[in-house]
Design a protein around this motif. Sequence first.
Motif, mmCIF file in Angstrom:
data_model
loop_
_atom_site.group_PDB
_atom_site.id
_atom_site.type_symbol
_atom_site.label_atom_id
_atom_site.label_comp_id
_atom_site.label_asym_id
_atom_site.label_seq_id
_atom_site.Cartn_x
_atom_site.Cartn_y
_atom_site.Cartn_z
ATOM 1 N N ASP A 1 0.474 17.240 -5.255
ATOM 2 C CA ASP A 1 -0.359 16.779 -4.138
ATOM 3 C C ASP A 1 -0.447 15.263 -4.082
ATOM 4 O O ASP A 1 -0.978 14.704 -3.128
ATOM 5 N N ARG A 2 0.038 14.582 -5.102
ATOM 6 C CA ARG A 2 -0.074 13.131 -5.139
ATOM 7 C C ARG A 2 0.935 12.484 -4.197
ATOM 8 O O ARG A 2 2.055 12.975 -4.030
ATOM 9 N N THR A 3 0.532 11.350 -3.620
ATOM 10 C CA THR A 3 1.406 10.634 -2.699
ATOM 11 C C THR A 3 2.207 9.562 -3.438
ATOM 12 O O THR A 3 1.840 9.136 -4.538
ATOM 13 N N LEU A 4 3.271 9.127 -2.807
ATOM 14 C CA LEU A 4 4.046 8.023 -3.364
ATOM 15 C C LEU A 4 3.188 6.765 -3.427
ATOM 16 O O LEU A 4 3.326 5.956 -4.345
ATOM 17 N N PRO B 1 -5.403 3.461 4.235
ATOM 18 C CA PRO B 1 -4.633 2.935 5.364
ATOM 19 C C PRO B 1 -5.194 1.666 5.986
ATOM 20 O O PRO B 1 -4.604 1.136 6.917
ATOM 21 N N ASN B 2 -6.320 1.159 5.484
ATOM 22 C CA ASN B 2 -6.840 -0.099 6.017
ATOM 23 C C ASN B 2 -7.648 -0.833 4.955
ATOM 24 O O ASN B 2 -7.982 -0.284 3.902
ATOM 25 N N VAL C 1 -7.518 7.206 -4.087
ATOM 26 C CA VAL C 1 -6.574 7.205 -2.970
ATOM 27 C C VAL C 1 -7.190 7.946 -1.793
ATOM 28 O O VAL C 1 -7.666 9.074 -1.941
ATOM 29 N N VAL C 2 -7.192 7.306 -0.630
ATOM 30 C CA VAL C 2 -7.741 7.907 0.587
ATOM 31 C C VAL C 2 -6.624 7.938 1.633
ATOM 32 O O VAL C 2 -6.374 6.939 2.317
ATOM 33 N N PRO C 3 -5.929 9.058 1.776
ATOM 34 C CA PRO C 3 -4.800 9.122 2.705
ATOM 35 C C PRO C 3 -5.246 9.073 4.162
ATOM 36 O O PRO C 3 -6.428 9.302 4.475
ATOM 37 N N PRO C 4 -4.323 8.775 5.069
ATOM 38 C CA PRO C 4 -4.658 8.795 6.498
ATOM 39 C C PRO C 4 -5.192 10.162 6.907
ATOM 40 O O PRO C 4 -4.785 11.192 6.378
#
Length: 445
Positions: free
Chosen positions: A151-154, A180-181, A199-202
């Motif tokens: 589930d982790r992002t790059l 993202p900001n 980490v807070v994804p879009p």
Amino acid sequence: MAGETLPGVTRKERADARIVLHVDMDCFYASCERLREPELRGEPVVVGMGYEAGESFGAVATASYEAREYGIDSAQPISQALERLPQIENAADDEPGGHYRPVDMEFYKSVASEVKEILHDCADVVREVSIDEAYLDVTDRTAWQTVEGDDRTLAEGVGRHVKQRISREVGVPASVGVAPNMSAAKVASDHDKPNGLVVVPPGSVSEFLAPLSVTEVHGVGPVTARKMAEMGIQTAGDLAAADPSTLEERFGSRGRELYDRARGVDDRAVTPTGRPKSLSRESAFAEATEDTEEKANVVTALAADVAERARSRGAMYRTIGIKVVTPPYDVNTRAQSLSGPVDDPELVREVALDLLSEFEDAATRKVGVRVSNLSFTDADQSSLDGWEGASASATEDATTAGAMEDAPVADSPAEDIPAAEQPTEDAEDSGWAAENGQVSLGDFD
């Protein structure tokens, strides 16, 4: 054109594609003291501005998390801190005690230069906010794509890489927020201190923010929080659900801005704070070494790297210097000023090795090479022969960082308007100031 997007790409989609890291060094001054005195790790540490050993005047610049457990906070009078946590040498056998140290800004700048060197290596765009805080835009280096079977992002991997490099190469902890900001990344880095990675994804920013206290929204300070509480706004979710027109009536244009941030909307681009004043590279040995050839080989490689970086950025330099760190953590710098700006890799190597010869027999933990007094003009690049005759005096610019590392904003009508992000000591310039060609940071203790 301002706000222009590619055909078929909305402004929101463009913003969501951005990947911003906010890197915040945890209790930075205290962490630096622990770097110099490893026995302080895990102990309550208080760093005081205007404080002198054995005295009770001054104010707390920062307190380690262990010291904060005793009610010690930034900007608190040292006398009050001592009442809550006496100096370790004055504490009774059955009472807790703290380790008090005066601010040593030159040393902290030296450590900060190593951290920010890593940040500039990990991102194409870095905005240095203060000696211990920076934003990185890594959009062009990674993606929000998840790792296959995980589930982790790059993007999370990049944040973890930055943290690990700072810990491994410098030895101080950092908390990193990935979002993202800018405003969401700032909140994320504060969310799991110390030594956190959030980490807070879009698409999940507003959900992440909603349950948090409204004081967590970037830009909301105590005065605004109290006014919002009077309006029934307690959380970021409450602020996001409020009537933006009412907020504008009460807080002016900032009302709309805070409303947007509570909803996870922040279109600001990460912008660099200006051209560097110097470029440097450093390398630590596995253990302190007296091997002259080993030190020379590393300095030669670092000199080539620094010269290439300067050339790739179109920079010429008037000063060439080295850093030599000897046990336990004594930082020594030497520099040679030239009569004019040059782009000459061989000269960088020659000068660096000549300066290193002073430390031929010294046990060495780390070495570094720096070029400074940079010039980014289109003038013809040149080289200098006979550099030995150049002036040995190198006077270099330095910026004084704020006295209170993490002090709360003063309670005034404008107290919660974010302070202007002033250009700070360059990531590669801090801690290298040279006077008469020779300076050890120990001279400033």
